[in-house]
Write a protein that holds these residues in place. Sequence first.
Motif, PDB file in Angstrom:
ATOM      1  N   ARG A  30       0.844  -1.210   0.000  1.00 29.76           N
ATOM      2  CA  ARG A  30       0.000   0.000   0.000  1.00 29.76           C
ATOM      3  C   ARG A  30       0.871   1.249   0.000  1.00 29.76           C
ATOM      4  NH1 ARG A  30      -1.139   3.492   3.847  1.00 29.76           N
ATOM      5  NH2 ARG A  30      -0.217   2.175   5.465  1.00 29.76           N
ATOM      6  N   ALA A  51      -8.649   2.719  -7.309  1.00 30.89           N
ATOM      7  CA  ALA A  51      -9.324   2.032  -6.195  1.00 30.89           C
ATOM      8  C   ALA A  51      -8.965   2.623  -4.841  1.00 30.89           C
ATOM      9  CB  ALA A  51      -8.963   0.540  -6.211  1.00 30.89           C
ATOM     10  N   ARG A  52      -7.749   3.092  -4.685  1.00 26.33           N
ATOM     11  CA  ARG A  52      -7.259   3.380  -3.337  1.00 26.33           C
ATOM     12  C   ARG A  52      -6.811   4.817  -3.108  1.00 26.33           C
ATOM     13  NH1 ARG A  52      -6.174  -0.419   0.975  1.00 26.33           N
ATOM     14  NH2 ARG A  52      -7.203  -2.328   0.334  1.00 26.33           N
ATOM     15  N   VAL A  53      -6.619   5.581  -4.148  1.00 24.98           N
ATOM     16  CA  VAL A  53      -6.199   6.977  -3.945  1.00 24.98           C
ATOM     17  C   VAL A  53      -7.301   7.937  -4.375  1.00 24.98           C
ATOM     18  CG1 VAL A  53      -4.430   8.719  -4.407  1.00 24.98           C
ATOM     19  CG2 VAL A  53      -3.780   6.304  -4.267  1.00 24.98           C
ATOM     20  N   PRO A  89     -10.424   7.740  -4.278  1.00 23.88           N
ATOM     21  CA  PRO A  89     -11.529   7.942  -3.314  1.00 23.88           C
ATOM     22  C   PRO A  89     -11.280   9.037  -2.275  1.00 23.88           C
ATOM     23  CG  PRO A  89     -11.176   5.595  -3.640  1.00 23.88           C
ATOM     24  CD  PRO A  89     -10.043   6.312  -4.346  1.00 23.88           C
ATOM     25  N   ARG A  90     -10.047   9.534  -2.183  1.00 21.60           N
ATOM     26  CA  ARG A  90      -9.834  10.683  -1.305  1.00 21.60           C
ATOM     27  C   ARG A  90     -10.704  11.872  -1.723  1.00 21.60           C
ATOM     28  NH1 ARG A  90      -3.186  10.907  -0.730  1.00 21.60           N
ATOM     29  NH2 ARG A  90      -2.888   8.734  -0.118  1.00 21.60           N
ATOM     30  N   THR A  91     -11.073  11.896  -3.000  1.00 17.73           N
ATOM     31  CA  THR A  91     -11.939  12.981  -3.474  1.00 17.73           C
ATOM     32  C   THR A  91     -13.275  13.004  -2.739  1.00 17.73           C
ATOM     33  OG1 THR A  91     -12.637  11.495  -5.253  1.00 17.73           O
ATOM     34  CG2 THR A  91     -10.988  13.157  -5.814  1.00 17.73           C
ATOM     35  N   LEU A  92     -13.707  11.837  -2.241  1.00 19.09           N
ATOM     36  CA  LEU A  92     -14.983  11.786  -1.508  1.00 19.09           C
ATOM     37  C   LEU A  92     -14.918  12.677  -0.271  1.00 19.09           C
ATOM     38  CD1 LEU A  92     -15.538   7.914  -1.680  1.00 19.09           C
ATOM     39  CD2 LEU A  92     -16.726   9.656  -3.049  1.00 19.09           C
ATOM     40  N   ALA A  93     -13.800  12.595   0.442  1.00 18.94           N
ATOM     41  CA  ALA A  93     -13.644  13.417   1.639  1.00 18.94           C
ATOM     42  C   ALA A  93     -13.517  14.893   1.266  1.00 18.94           C
ATOM     43  CB  ALA A  93     -12.424  12.955   2.439  1.00 18.94           C
ATOM     44  N   ALA A 153      -6.903  -4.764   4.265  1.00 15.70           N
ATOM     45  CA  ALA A 153      -7.916  -3.876   4.858  1.00 15.70           C
ATOM     46  C   ALA A 153      -7.407  -3.183   6.115  1.00 15.70           C
ATOM     47  CB  ALA A 153      -9.173  -4.680   5.194  1.00 15.70           C
ATOM     48  N   ASP A 213      -6.699   0.817   6.613  1.00 15.17           N
ATOM     49  CA  ASP A 213      -7.894   1.645   6.423  1.00 15.17           C
ATOM     50  C   ASP A 213      -8.974   1.317   7.448  1.00 15.17           C
ATOM     51  OD1 ASP A 213      -7.472   3.392   3.903  1.00 15.17           O
ATOM     52  OD2 ASP A 213      -6.649   1.448   3.357  1.00 15.17           O
ATOM     53  N   LEU A 273     -15.021   8.040   4.321  1.00 14.53           N
ATOM     54  CA  LEU A 273     -15.508   7.650   2.993  1.00 14.53           C
ATOM     55  C   LEU A 273     -14.376   7.056   2.162  1.00 14.53           C
ATOM     56  CD1 LEU A 273     -17.606  10.876   2.253  1.00 14.53           C
ATOM     57  CD2 LEU A 273     -18.508   8.620   2.905  1.00 14.53           C
ATOM     58  N   ALA A 274     -13.214   7.705   2.219  1.00 14.08           N
ATOM     59  CA  ALA A 274     -12.065   7.192   1.463  1.00 14.08           C
ATOM     60  C   ALA A 274     -11.585   5.862   2.057  1.00 14.08           C
ATOM     61  CB  ALA A 274     -10.937   8.220   1.467  1.00 14.08           C
ATOM     62  N   ALA A 280     -13.943   3.068   0.970  1.00 15.80           N
ATOM     63  CA  ALA A 280     -13.712   2.655  -0.431  1.00 15.80           C
ATOM     64  C   ALA A 280     -12.459   1.787  -0.539  1.00 15.80           C
ATOM     65  CB  ALA A 280     -13.584   3.891  -1.324  1.00 15.80           C
ATOM     66  N   ALA A 281     -11.434   2.150   0.198  1.00 13.03           N
ATOM     67  CA  ALA A 281     -10.187   1.365   0.151  1.00 13.03           C
ATOM     68  C   ALA A 281     -10.414  -0.033   0.721  1.00 13.03           C
ATOM     69  CB  ALA A 281      -9.084   2.086   0.917  1.00 13.03           C
ATOM     70  N   ILE A 282     -11.109  -0.116   1.842  1.00 16.90           N
ATOM     71  CA  ILE A 282     -11.396  -1.427   2.450  1.00 16.90           C
ATOM     72  C   ILE A 282     -12.167  -2.299   1.455  1.00 16.90           C
ATOM     73  CG2 ILE A 282     -12.718  -2.634   4.252  1.00 16.90           C
ATOM     74  CD1 ILE A 282     -12.206  -0.097   6.025  1.00 16.90           C
ATOM     75  N   SER A 342     -12.246  -2.202  -1.679  1.00 17.65           N
ATOM     76  CA  SER A 342     -11.566  -2.563  -2.930  1.00 17.65           C
ATOM     77  C   SER A 342     -10.784  -3.869  -2.803  1.00 17.65           C
ATOM     78  CB  SER A 342     -10.643  -1.432  -3.380  1.00 17.65           C
ATOM     79  OG  SER A 342      -9.501  -1.363  -2.553  1.00 17.65           O
ATOM     80  N   GLY A 343     -10.570  -4.332  -1.578  1.00 23.33           N
ATOM     81  CA  GLY A 343      -9.985  -5.662  -1.383  1.00 23.33           C
ATOM     82  C   GLY A 343      -8.518  -5.770  -1.755  1.00 23.33           C
TER      83      GLY A 343
END
Lengths: 596, 596
Positions: A349, A566-568, A570-574, B520, B523, B573-574, B577-579, B581-582
């Motif tokens: 990660r 998938a993992r970076v 989504p920071r836009t959500l916050a 996971a 996050d 929220l971010a 989403a990360a969790i 995404s697996g």
Amino acid sequence: MTTYKAPLADIRFALYDVLGAEALFSRLGFSDASRDIVDAVLEEGARFNETVLAPLNRVGDEVGCQYDKASGDVTTPPGFKQAYAQYVDGGWAGLVSPVEFGGQGLPHAAGIPLKEMIDAANLAWGNFPLLSHGATEALLHHGEDWQQQVFLKKLVDGSWTGTMCLTEPHCGTDLGMLKTKASPNDDGSHSISGTKIFITAGEHDFTDNIIHLVLARLPDAPAGSKGISMFIVPKFKVGKDGVVGARNGVRCGAIEHKMGIHGSATCVINFDDAQGWLIGEPNKGLMAMFTMMNTARLAVGLQGLGLADRAYQNALRYSRERLQGRSLSGAKQPDKPADPIIVHPDVRRMLLTCKALTEGGRLLGYHAATLVDVVGHAGDEAERKQADALLGFVTPIVKACLTEWGVECTYHALQCFGGHGYIAEHGMEQLARDARITTLYEGTTGIQALDLMGRKVMQLQGAGLRVFLGMIDSFCKDNENDEALKEFVAPLREKAGEWQKLTLSVGQRAIADADEVGAAAYDYLFYSGYLALAYWWARSVAAAEKSSHSEAFKAAKRETARFYFARVLPRTLAHKAAIESGTAPLMALAAERFGG
Amino acid sequence: MTTYKAPLADIRFALYDVLGAEALFSRLGFSDASRDIVDAVLEEGARFNETVLAPLNRVGDEVGCQYDKASGDVTTPPGFKQAYAQYVDGGWAGLVSPVEFGGQGLPHAAGIPLKEMIDAANLAWGNFPLLSHGATEALLHHGEDWQQQVFLKKLVDGSWTGTMCLTEPHCGTDLGMLKTKASPNDDGSHSISGTKIFITAGEHDFTDNIIHLVLARLPDAPAGSKGISMFIVPKFKVGKDGVVGARNGVRCGAIEHKMGIHGSATCVINFDDAQGWLIGEPNKGLMAMFTMMNTARLAVGLQGLGLADRAYQNALRYSRERLQGRSLSGAKQPDKPADPIIVHPDVRRMLLTCKALTEGGRLLGYHAATLVDVVGHAGDEAERKQADALLGFVTPIVKACLTEWGVECTYHALQCFGGHGYIAEHGMEQLARDARITTLYEGTTGIQALDLMGRKVMQLQGAGLRVFLGMIDSFCKDNENDEALKEFVAPLREKAGEWQKLTLSVGQRAIADADEVGAAAYDYLFYSGYLALAYWWARSVAAAEKSSHSEAFKAAKRETARFYFARVLPRTLAHKAAIESGTAPLMALAAERFGG
């Protein structure tokens, strides 16, 4: 100790495969910037940075610059001066400067990888030539003919270096308050008096002379930022004939003890009736200074990128070598006492975050450099104008995001080393300390955010934003039926629509309350940065697919893009939630109640 | 230079108004822990920390610990030794230790504010007594009677200090690989030989003797982590009668040069046929060490909190004093040359983030300390068991979140200073450098995340999580009709439900692929931390409303909670989403392709 290897393969991928630099340079009339020549420059630059500058990075930190109070002289760390001589001999100083002033006239986009390499190899050292570039730009755009003849050529060939003297003890961001004075003399020069602080490369032993570009007030100047003029103030006086004379009234009063970049001299410079020459129009100095500052802001963004890459390279090496623990899904190297830590998802990660932000960030930064070339050289005025709007829009994003990501990546990379990351010997902590300056100088992250939201979006009515949205839209249209790109195109299109709506909603709220701009600025900037990176990652996958690179290379781009989405992203959500929450959560608490 | 004022008002609010410490202490039988007495301790502690330790923080950084190669001695920074003598004289060393061993027997929750104050005042200094607490715990739980009589009393009264010797050059997290050997002697002692690194307070000039708790292998020990035993190895030999004898085979081989906490000696300790005494069962050393580590992990969490608070206090002062720019919504102090920077929304964003994470984090940490008291002193076994499960669950959250937030808050606070934050003189950069160790030692953030997700949630089937969810549920039920709390209760309930679902979904996926846990973990930990903080902020508002505090105090709690819910909690929220995404985005890229 950390090592550095210039990432030439990815640099070439960014320039040629994604940004189409070969065709662009040719179209803009850079006849000397063929792929062969640029490649040779990249390779020679890699060699210089890997073998000359990178090995001096640690001694620069340990010994630092030394100040002699009696003479006001600054001695740079062992080897720095010799490296600068090699840099000048190699012709690196004038790489992207105009041929007429002795430069090599290469496109900015061909020079930017060298900038990245220098920042990765030795950030502190890189600050000396960096400030010359700012002075070069100011003289090119605003200097009188004699000023260009006398000062510019010496800056371009590296005989002299430059500085930008803005900050004073009581004012940094708010330059309208500055107090340094300029009184006219009979010979057309001015006498400059005042104290400037935080002057990078303000004094050193690299060159015989140093050319300070100084903001000061004329006697009849209006108050505030409309009463600031810019002056050329050399350390040793220089006549209009170019003859160097006596020592000027310029003296380094101290150097700062800093968290990092110990090899870079951050000076207090006292001007005491120093002879200076007005450059540009009286009282228009701030505008002239912005010419330098925009270049400098892109350059500082690249510093974040360079440090992120060096940190990542070393964390990757360590994570492959360090044996510790077993993979939860079963031993991966059962013949060894433990698995290398790269098998652990959480180490991956951290590494993948660095990789995604660095390779994506490279495109963000290099693309801006291509815009500098388009603005300066495109034949079509509409194209130049459009590129200029986009460049203005992306500059604060490049500066703020690449530097904050530089801090983040040096953080993750250090973390991969565990406790060893905290020990000076391994060199990771130096990268983290050095990176920390980049979000502060040339305008803090908060100032970049205000520049983006307040000036580029609100005042200029989003001209640059529209260009960027147009780019995203055409990419999505061009690739909407491509099965391999579907997973990227769909979220990109969705986010771009969301970006537009967020922009409108802030704009509407700002009509009622100007603080809405400041309240949204930071989160809006990062929303924009992450979206921009999503675009560049999608384009990277597309470009890789179309390229002749190996299947493994294509897979690495695709998997890293997937990680990013998938993992970076989504920071836009916050950030979206923060933007939408408006001013109330920030402004309701009375200033006197912050203490509890 | 930074200053420090112990936040007594908020400490009291946390202890008494929110956590109901007065009633709790009484119920648990701490007859000496009346509110008057605890208040007197807090005030005296504040005085000691503000006037003795805080002023030594900078010299500790500048001079650091000095190592003499010839003697192997370590000299602590000027004033450190004298401050320790005052600490011992003041009876601080044994504040929460049992009365039967010479301690004062106060509850842990009454001692934890002192811990916070020491960390804020002088983190590097605080590391010397800190490690004694770990050794005290180990001796209390696992020491034979003579070991307690001989060693424990000296640790409790501060005459000697302790260490934890775990790490070796080739192993840190993965202690199963450790090589240090223990051979039995005829007198019942063992001869210990090996090299330990990163030993905090491993050598110093505070006390006549130092008690090392050392992990080593007996000759017949099984391989891996099941073959590790713990030994007491004093610097000077100590007989079973307590008589101090000759120098033991223990020598400091070097101290590390670190990014920060220069005043804390981080030692290489060489054991060369050193006399040691087995403590606890053979081959059960790791379990015994965990007794120390859990206490130490909570303590390190508090270090993050202390630094965050000191950084915030100084950033707040600076933001009120520094005049720069005008409020976008109109000048707020038109009589001055500029407005103080606290008028700018983005400066408020940084300050409020610090305030929300610090005041909320204080409850997270202090609550854990109350659980330590319940586990140790509650009359009802079911209550003790439940508290123990919850304590195990929150410990990695406290450690990881408070330290990462400590890094974040020192970052924001430095940023408020602009370029001045980067200069040593202002002291902000020291706080940032010092904070950086806290996410590394006593188990990195990634290790805490694995402890939470892998051990506390998966292996222990979420016993602690259920207790926490129960607390949230009863709070929500108790307050669902309270108009003033509605805005907090509704999102808290929603997020708690989401938390439960996320936990289940990871658990289900982990059945098929064990890497899901590692993918996971990070996050999930932060999701948990932000949710926990939302709970404590909601409870803070409720407690403030019911208290006799001023309207202004109540408003400050309410507005900060609103900021937290609007601008910090959305980070979940971010993480969500990360969790979700697996493993794929993390595990797909082959290790050899990370380089591009």
